[in-house]
Design a protein around this motif. Structure first.
Motif, mmCIF file in Angstrom:
data_model
loop_
_atom_site.group_PDB
_atom_site.id
_atom_site.type_symbol
_atom_site.label_atom_id
_atom_site.label_comp_id
_atom_site.label_asym_id
_atom_site.label_seq_id
_atom_site.Cartn_x
_atom_site.Cartn_y
_atom_site.Cartn_z
ATOM 1 N N GLN A 1 0.831 -1.204 0.000
ATOM 2 C CA GLN A 1 0.000 0.000 0.000
ATOM 3 C C GLN A 1 0.871 1.263 0.000
ATOM 4 O O GLN A 1 0.582 2.227 -0.714
ATOM 5 C CB GLN A 1 -0.928 0.012 1.223
ATOM 6 N N HIS B 1 0.926 3.954 -3.071
ATOM 7 C CA HIS B 1 0.627 5.361 -2.818
ATOM 8 C C HIS B 1 1.749 6.254 -3.334
ATOM 9 O O HIS B 1 1.508 7.282 -3.975
ATOM 10 C CB HIS B 1 0.415 5.593 -1.317
ATOM 11 N N HIS C 1 1.439 9.092 -6.180
ATOM 12 C CA HIS C 1 1.501 10.465 -5.694
ATOM 13 C C HIS C 1 2.919 11.002 -5.524
ATOM 14 O O HIS C 1 3.087 12.183 -5.204
ATOM 15 C CB HIS C 1 0.755 10.580 -4.356
ATOM 16 N N THR D 1 0.336 3.771 5.598
ATOM 17 C CA THR D 1 1.218 4.273 4.538
ATOM 18 C C THR D 1 1.711 5.689 4.778
ATOM 19 O O THR D 1 2.720 6.090 4.188
ATOM 20 C CB THR D 1 0.495 4.262 3.184
ATOM 21 N N THR E 1 -7.396 3.777 2.815
ATOM 22 C CA THR E 1 -8.245 4.971 2.676
ATOM 23 C C THR E 1 -8.807 5.437 4.015
ATOM 24 O O THR E 1 -9.525 6.429 4.073
ATOM 25 C CB THR E 1 -9.418 4.679 1.715
#
Length: 390
Positions: free
Chosen positions: A253, A257, A261, A335, A357
């Motif tokens: 994860q 991410h 990003h 994360t 999330t």
């Protein structure tokens, strides 16, 4: 062995692979007329105990898996040979090329293609690492990834390992040089070990060169010299292919991410100035190598955060009694760590721990003092081994 019938049902068409004491065959199921893969382990005087243990573990684990990008377990049988006996594992056959075959044919993958492959493999690893207990593949490399009908498949679970509780040792050293994480040489295997192998695999795809042969500065790859790779992607690859386990990406994860990003220029835990617990704080913090608990004063009670090896949980309490359900997520989903401070005169701050999330918010009533902020920032960032963004 072409034409030979094994298990009174499977007609061998050709040999796919061969190792000492192990054969992989393509065969036709005479009952369904479907092609299948047979993995044979020969039981003779040359058989090593570790080989039998790994084979039996592969059978056991494949039985428990169900994922569209992992060939399915179909069965298992024993076959008598003239001078020995063989154990046979039956799997669905995926017709495609391995990424290693693509490389041998001179194909290089663009950065865009490599990122797509990275996301697909991270999705498969997320499934494996999310099992209870987590499953570590331990031998991810280009030859164990098939490309078929624009879909990737992860194959060869002969080195797979279940990690349960505090057990992070493998005892049997398995893997492939250049793709195997350093900790595996001492028999240790964790989720981040597969991420190292993923980084090595992606480096091979984008450069056409074995990772062990890439130009280096000291002990590390000279990522500035990688052809056709952006600095941001080179930085991400280096983060995965980091020999030091403490500095490597910790979870799929976290890796996903950062791939989407970018790895932000945040304050790294290793560079933070240690901060002591303020003498007058009402916040309590308990930490051990595998456990962290923070209790904050809140309106009409307390907020308690707990993180152990399995999960993160946030609980509201009043007079020491839990009120409402706890918010929980798997520990491996964590994360990102943030500290957001309002622009108001009071400067009220909130710590946010992202687990997938889900966000876990830590606020104090009264608001954090600056010494408390400095202390908790240091403790959370260093314990989670995550930089903190503001």
């Amino acid at each position: 062995m072409a034409g030979q019938i094994l298990g009174d049902r499977y007609q061998v068409e050709r040999q796919i692979g061969k190792q000492t004491g192990r054969w992989t065959l393509l065969a036709r199921d005479l009952q369904t007329q479907e092609l299948v893969v047979l993995k044979l382990l020969f039981i003779d005087e040359q058989l090593q105990w570790d080989d039998l243990k790994l084979f039996e573990r592969e059978v056991e684990i494949l039985k428990s898996l169900s994922h569209p990008s992992i060939p399915s377990y179909l069965g298992y049988f024993e076959h008598e040979l003239p001078n020995a006996k063989a154990l046979a594992l039956i799997q669905t056959y995926v017709e495609g090329k391995s990424l290693e075959q693509c490389l041998q044919q001179g194909r290089l993958f663009t950065e865009v293609e490599t990122k797509q492959i990275a996301k697909a493999l991270l999705g498969i690893l997320t499934y494996l690492h999310g099992r209870q207990p987590p499953i570590i593949h331990r031998d991810l490399k280009p030859s164990n990834v098939l490309l078929a009908n624009r879909q990737l498949y992860l194959i060869d679970f002969g080195s797979v390992k279940r990690v349960s509780g505090n057990d992070t040792t493998a005892f049997t050293v398995v893997g492939t040089y250049g793709y195997m994480a350093p900790e595996q040489f001492s028999g240790r295997a964790v989720a981040a070990s597969d991420l190292f192998s993923l980084g090595a695999t992606l480096l091979a795809l984008v450069t056409g060169t074995q990772p062990s042969s890439l130009p280096r500065v000291g002990t590390k790859i000279d990522y500035a010299k990688l052809p056709n790779v952006s600095p941001e992607f080179a930085d991400w690859l280096g983060w995965l292919y980091e020999p030091n386990l403490d500095r490597r990406a910790k979870s799929t994860q976290e890796a996903l991410h950062a791939l989407d990003h970018g790895r932000q220029a945040e304050t790294a835990p290793a560079k933070m100035i240690p901060a002591r617990k303020p003498a007058d704080t009402k916040i309590t913090l308990t930490k051990e190598p595998t456990f962290l608990e923070i209790t904050l004063p809140a309106r009409m009670g307390q907020v308690q955060l707990q993180i152990d090896q399995q999960q993160i949980s946030l609980t509201q309490k009043r007079l020491g009694i839990q009120t409402g359900r706890s918010q929980t997520s798997p520990r491996n989903d964590i994360t990102k760590l943030e500290c957001l401070q309002s622009a108001d005169a009071d400067g009220e701050a909130t710590f946010i721990i992202w687990a997938g999330t889900q966000k876990y918010e830590l606020k104090s009533t009264p608001a954090f003092t600056q010494p408390e902020l400095d202390w908790l920032t240091y403790e959370l960032s260093t314990w989670l081994k995550l930089p903190i963004s503001r």
